[in-house]
Design an enzyme around this catalytic site. Structure first.
Site, PDB file in Angstrom:
ATOM      1  N   CYS A   1     -11.475   4.469   8.685  1.00 52.10           N
ATOM      2  CA  CYS A   1     -11.325   4.337   7.238  1.00 52.10           C
ATOM      3  C   CYS A   1     -11.708   2.948   6.735  1.00 52.10           C
ATOM      4  O   CYS A   1     -11.254   1.949   7.292  1.00 52.10           O
ATOM      5  CB  CYS A   1      -9.865   4.629   6.916  1.00 52.10           C
TER       6      CYS A   1
ATOM      7  N   GLY B   1      -6.452   4.889   8.568  1.00 52.03           N
ATOM      8  CA  GLY B   1      -7.208   5.671   9.551  1.00 52.03           C
ATOM      9  C   GLY B   1      -8.205   4.800  10.310  1.00 52.03           C
ATOM     10  O   GLY B   1      -8.726   3.817   9.769  1.00 52.03           O
TER      11      GLY B   1
ATOM     12  N   ARG C   1     -12.843  14.923  -1.184  1.00 50.85           N
ATOM     13  CA  ARG C   1     -11.670  14.218  -0.672  1.00 50.85           C
ATOM     14  C   ARG C   1     -11.416  12.918  -1.442  1.00 50.85           C
ATOM     15  O   ARG C   1     -10.307  12.424  -1.494  1.00 50.85           O
ATOM     16  CB  ARG C   1     -11.894  13.905   0.814  1.00 50.85           C
TER      17      ARG C   1
HETATM   18  P1  IMP Z   1      -6.845   8.208  12.727  1.00 51.55           P
HETATM   19  O1  IMP Z   1      -5.856   9.076  13.430  1.00 51.55           O
HETATM   20  O2  IMP Z   1      -6.438   6.774  12.699  1.00 51.55           O
HETATM   21  O3  IMP Z   1      -8.244   8.404  13.236  1.00 51.55           O
HETATM   22  O4  IMP Z   1      -6.839   8.656  11.180  1.00 51.55           O
HETATM   23  C1  IMP Z   1      -7.168   9.951  10.777  1.00 51.55           C
HETATM   24  C2  IMP Z   1      -6.958  10.065   9.284  1.00 51.55           C
HETATM   25  O5  IMP Z   1      -7.891   9.220   8.583  1.00 51.55           O
HETATM   26  C3  IMP Z   1      -7.231  11.424   8.705  1.00 51.55           C
HETATM   27  O6  IMP Z   1      -6.190  12.335   8.895  1.00 51.55           O
HETATM   28  C4  IMP Z   1      -7.455  11.104   7.234  1.00 51.55           C
HETATM   29  O7  IMP Z   1      -6.253  10.943   6.532  1.00 51.55           O
HETATM   30  C5  IMP Z   1      -8.137   9.756   7.292  1.00 51.55           C
HETATM   31  N1  IMP Z   1      -9.606   9.854   7.118  1.00 51.55           N
HETATM   32  C6  IMP Z   1     -10.472  10.773   7.594  1.00 51.55           C
HETATM   33  N2  IMP Z   1     -11.748  10.455   7.270  1.00 51.55           N
HETATM   34  C7  IMP Z   1     -11.677   9.316   6.569  1.00 51.55           C
HETATM   35  C8  IMP Z   1     -12.652   8.500   5.946  1.00 51.55           C
HETATM   36  O8  IMP Z   1     -13.865   8.701   6.017  1.00 51.55           O
HETATM   37  N3  IMP Z   1     -12.178   7.413   5.273  1.00 51.55           N
HETATM   38  C9  IMP Z   1     -10.849   7.152   5.168  1.00 51.55           C
HETATM   39  N4  IMP Z   1      -9.901   7.856   5.771  1.00 51.55           N
HETATM   40  C10 IMP Z   1     -10.307   8.943   6.459  1.00 51.55           C
END
Ligand code: IMP
Length: 499
Positions: free
Chosen positions: A317, A314, A416
């Site tokens: 992340c 993510g 989570r």
């Molecule tokens: P993105 O589309 O790359 O922004 O990723 C979104 C995904 O990151 C979400 O659906 C979660 O699975 C993951 N995620 C959300 N919040 C966090 C966090 O604080 N740490 C790690 N992964 C996260």
């Protein structure tokens, strides 16, 4: 001795699709993006499908009731965030289920005792030219009349003129009853050449207004994802801690599909949660996240209707940096998709998989689908739009929107990241950030979807299933990545900014 995976795990940017023969009928317009979200038996149809392969992430800064309505209108599903009380989350679900496309709750309301000046002030504040006049000035009071700009003359009428003396009274209004369908409401609008039709109940209480212009907008959304009652389909995230309290509230509010939202879903807590939900409710539920065959099979055998793939990819992340777990998103997906195919061959049950996190370019979505995902989940992508719940700010010369991870101190979603006994967020697994503001969801989705359809047509494929079965995918070397962008030219933008 530890088990080693000696092949490096890879991400989407390390792959490209190789075009295949494009037949004349394989135009982008003929590409179909409908895709299953819940498991189904060979030869049968899934209970829930998406009209576009997009879901929005279970995050405070992404998926609230507004995002859910906007995305369902375009054919996808939002999973409303669970890092809030069960009651508040259920209230958001309820708002989506009660929202009737084309039926709007009146936002500009006054009493008959108010004046023309009040009408003008309200118009200035809200920008609405239709004001509902109710006995108590509320959106659901007894409807006594309507004021539009046709009811007063700006230069002639005194500003202290009372509304009751110039409104169009209820007795002269055409109105619909509260059981009317959108299509019947629009017939009345056309028949009587109206701009707005009030919808009232048998006590003359105002429920909604239906506007001619909204009907045109509604007609423009043929992909809208609706249930049998014509309400938008909505999802919600749950955790493996308070599910006995949360799930009943969400089901009662009408949620269509749940997902257990956890950073690492290969756990006995997820199995327990799945078993509880499956034995007590008739609601679909996905689980995750996993990054390998074992994790996938464990969740499927525990009852998951779909499985979410991805740890550490993510955009916000920092799980990989903090605790060193994860896997390149492409490698994770390829292995899980293979396990899914084997499971399908053995059991005749198709379990959809979702690629969650790490989508940066639009073509990453197509790659994810080609690698076997049935749909993707995105956070950063949706956080950039008007419809996301966060503030739009100006930083320097650019507009941005706030975007924070569920594992950041700001969200404090410890459930989570819970691996037993941890009742608070001991260390962060996500950051608090900005993303460039990108405008409206619909406009951006339209562009992304045309790119996906164009890629699929280059690959000679007309459906996601076709792409999964026939895509040809190549690994790219670090050097060819440079070749893929503009190179060896002087970009005009940088020339200008250098001036
Ligand atoms: P993105 O589309 O790359 O922004 O990723 C979104 C995904 O990151 C979400 O659906 C979660 O699975 C993951 N995620 C959300 N919040 C966090 C966090 O604080 N740490 C790690 N992964 C996260």
């Amino acid at each position: 001795m530890a088990h080693y995976y000696l092949e490096p795990s890879r991400t989407f940017s390390e792959f490209l699709l190789i075009p295949s023969l494009t037949t004349k009928d394989c135009t982008p317009a003929n590409v179909e993006l409908k895709t299953p979200i819940t498991k189904f038996k060979k030869g049968e149809q899934p209970d829930i499908s998406l009209n576009i392969p997009f879901t929005s992430a279970v995050m405070q800064s992404v998926s609230d009731n507004n995002m859910a309505i906007a995305l369902a209108r375009c054919g996808g599903i939002s999973f409303i965030y669970g890092s809030q009380s069960a009651e508040d989350q259920a209230a958001m679900v309820r708002k989506v289920k009660e929202y009737k496309a084309g039926f709007v709750v009146s936002r500009s309301n006054l009493t008959p005792e108010a004046t023309l000046q009040d009408v003008l002030d309200l118009k200035e504040r809200n920008g609405h030219s239709t004001v509902a006049i109710t006995d108590d000035g509320t959106p659901n009071g007894k409807l006594l009349g309507i004021v539009t700009s046709r009811d007063y003359r700006m230069s002639r009428d005194p500003l202290d003129k009372r509304i009751k003396d110039f409104m169009t009274p209820f007795s002269s209004l055409i109105y619909g009853d509260s059981k009317i369908t959108l299509s019947e409401a629009n017939d009345l609008i056309w028949q009587h050449k109206l701009n707005c039709l009030p919808i009232v109940d048998e006590e003359q209480k105002l429920h909604y207004l239906v506007f001619r212009k909204d009907y045109d907008a509604h007609k423009g959304n043929p992909l809208a994802l609706l249930d049998a009652n014509k309400s938008y389909i909505v999802g919600a995230g749950i955790n493996s801690r308070d599910y006995e309290e949360r799930v009943p509230a969400l089901v009662e509010a009408g949620v269509d599909v749940l997902v257990i939202d956890a950073s690492d879903g290969y756990s006995e807590w997820q199995q327990e949660t799945l078993k509880y939900v499956k034995s007590n409710f008739n609601v679909k539920i996905g689980a995750g996240n996993v990054v390998d065959r074992e994790g996938f099979l464990y969740l499927v055998e525990s009852g998951a209707d779909f499985v979410k793939v991805g740890i550490g990819g993510g955009s916000i992340c920092i799980t990989r940096e903090q605790i060193g777990i994860g896997r390149g998103q492409a490698s994770a997906l390829i292995e899980v998709a293979k396990a899914r195919e084997e499971y399908y061959e053995q059991t005749g049950i198709y379990v959809p998989i979702c690629s969650d996190g790490g989508i940066v370019h639009d073509y990453h979505i197509t790659l994810a689908l080609a690698m076997g995902a049935d749909f993707v989940m995105m956070g950063r992508y949706f956080a950039r739009f008007d419809e996301s719940p966060t503030k739009k700010l100006k930083v320097g010369n650019n507009f941005v929107k706030e975007f924070w991870g569920e594992g950041s101190n700001r969200a404090r979603n410890w459930q989570r990241y819970d691996t037993g006994g941890k009742q608070s967020l001991v260390f962060e697994e996500g950051v608090d950030s900005y993303v460039p503001y990108a405008g409206s969801l619909q406009e951006n989705l339209d562009k992304t979807i045309s790119k996906i359809k164009s890629t699929m047509s280059h690959c000679g494929t007309k459906s996601i299933e076709d792409l999964q079965n026939n895509a040809r995918i190549t690994i790219v070397s670090a050097t060819s990545l440079v070749e893929g962008g503009a190179h060896d030219v002087i970009m005009k933008e940088s020339t200008l900014s250098g001036e």
